[in-house]
Scaffold this motif. Structure first.
Motif, PDB file in Angstrom:
ATOM      1  N   LEU A  74       6.138  -2.666  -4.784  1.00 38.68           N
ATOM      2  CA  LEU A  74       5.355  -2.224  -3.575  1.00 38.68           C
ATOM      3  C   LEU A  74       4.542  -0.940  -4.261  1.00 38.68           C
ATOM      4  CD1 LEU A  74       7.699  -2.271  -0.947  1.00 38.68           C
ATOM      5  CD2 LEU A  74       5.691  -3.368  -0.972  1.00 38.68           C
ATOM      6  N   GLU A  94       2.809   4.312   8.153  1.00 44.38           N
ATOM      7  CA  GLU A  94       1.835   3.496   8.789  1.00 44.38           C
ATOM      8  C   GLU A  94       0.602   4.379   8.737  1.00 44.38           C
ATOM      9  OE1 GLU A  94       4.150   0.949  12.358  1.00 44.38           O
ATOM     10  OE2 GLU A  94       3.777   2.991  12.781  1.00 44.38           O
ATOM     11  N   LEU A 123      11.189   1.364   2.919  1.00 42.96           N
ATOM     12  CA  LEU A 123      10.899  -0.034   3.635  1.00 42.96           C
ATOM     13  C   LEU A 123      11.879  -1.127   3.072  1.00 42.96           C
ATOM     14  CD1 LEU A 123       6.974  -0.019   3.317  1.00 42.96           C
ATOM     15  CD2 LEU A 123       8.248  -0.210   5.415  1.00 42.96           C
ATOM     16  N   ALA A 136       8.236   3.121  -0.626  1.00 41.92           N
ATOM     17  CA  ALA A 136       8.750   1.925  -0.849  1.00 41.92           C
ATOM     18  C   ALA A 136      10.185   1.638  -0.882  1.00 41.92           C
ATOM     19  CB  ALA A 136       8.248   1.467  -2.449  1.00 41.92           C
ATOM     20  N   HIS A 140       1.063  -2.404  -4.401  1.00 40.83           N
ATOM     21  CA  HIS A 140       0.526  -2.007  -2.988  1.00 40.83           C
ATOM     22  C   HIS A 140       0.439  -0.483  -3.150  1.00 40.83           C
ATOM     23  CE1 HIS A 140       0.731  -5.781  -1.748  1.00 40.83           C
ATOM     24  NE2 HIS A 140       1.960  -6.173  -2.277  1.00 40.83           N
ATOM     25  N   TRP A 199       4.643  -4.678   6.535  1.00 40.16           N
ATOM     26  CA  TRP A 199       5.112  -4.442   5.275  1.00 40.16           C
ATOM     27  C   TRP A 199       6.547  -5.281   5.190  1.00 40.16           C
ATOM     28  CZ3 TRP A 199       2.472  -2.435   1.732  1.00 40.16           C
ATOM     29  CH2 TRP A 199       1.709  -1.569   1.962  1.00 40.16           C
ATOM     30  N   TYR A 217      -0.774   4.269   4.838  1.00 42.03           N
ATOM     31  CA  TYR A 217      -1.120   3.104   4.322  1.00 42.03           C
ATOM     32  C   TYR A 217      -1.768   2.101   5.201  1.00 42.03           C
ATOM     33  CZ  TYR A 217       1.934   4.836   0.852  1.00 42.03           C
ATOM     34  OH  TYR A 217       2.490   5.867  -0.137  1.00 42.03           O
ATOM     35  N   LEU A 276       2.202   2.288  -2.807  1.00 41.12           N
ATOM     36  CA  LEU A 276       3.270   3.112  -2.196  1.00 41.12           C
ATOM     37  C   LEU A 276       3.841   4.055  -3.052  1.00 41.12           C
ATOM     38  CD1 LEU A 276       2.868   0.578  -0.155  1.00 41.12           C
ATOM     39  CD2 LEU A 276       4.861   1.226   0.769  1.00 41.12           C
ATOM     40  N   ARG A 333      -1.000   0.099   7.706  1.00 43.89           N
ATOM     41  CA  ARG A 333      -0.494  -1.120   7.852  1.00 43.89           C
ATOM     42  C   ARG A 333       0.696  -0.868   8.793  1.00 43.89           C
ATOM     43  NH1 ARG A 333       0.614  -5.655   3.068  1.00 43.89           N
ATOM     44  NH2 ARG A 333      -1.685  -5.344   3.206  1.00 43.89           N
TER      45      ARG A 333
END
Length: 70
Positions: free
Chosen positions: A45, A16, A59, A56, A49, A26, A19, A51, A21
Motif C-alpha cells: 500500500l 478517505e 487499513l 496503511a 498506492h 481500500w 486519498y 499511503l 477513496r
C-alpha cells in the motif's frame, strides 16, 4: 452520547479525505492481494498506492481482523 471510534478505524475519516477513496474500496483492494502477510500488504500500500505507514497499517489491521471474525 456515542463513544469515539478507537483503534484502526479512527484513521478512516482522514484516509478517505487524504486519498479520495472510500474505505470499502481500500478493503476490496487489500482483499484482492490476499494471501499476503500483514507487513507485505502494508509495504504494498505504501509503495504502490502512496499511503503513509500509519494509514496503511490501520487499513490492513482492520481488514484482516474483520476477515478473521475478530
Amino acid at each position: 452520547m456515542t463513544d469515539a471510534v478507537k483503534g484502526p478505524a479512527s484513521y478512516f475519516p482522514s484516509i478517505e479525505k487524504k486519498y479520495g477513496r472510500p474505505i470499502a474500496a481500500w478493503k476490496e483492494l487489500i482483499r484482492s492481494a490476499l494471501p499476503a502477510r500483514h507487513g507485505e500488504l502494508v509495504t504494498w500500500l505504501k509503495t504502490e498506492h502512496g499511503l503513509g505507514h500509519g494509514h496503511a497499517n490501520a487499513l490492513v489491521a482492520h481488514t484482516l481482523a474483520e476477515d478473521s471474525g475478530k
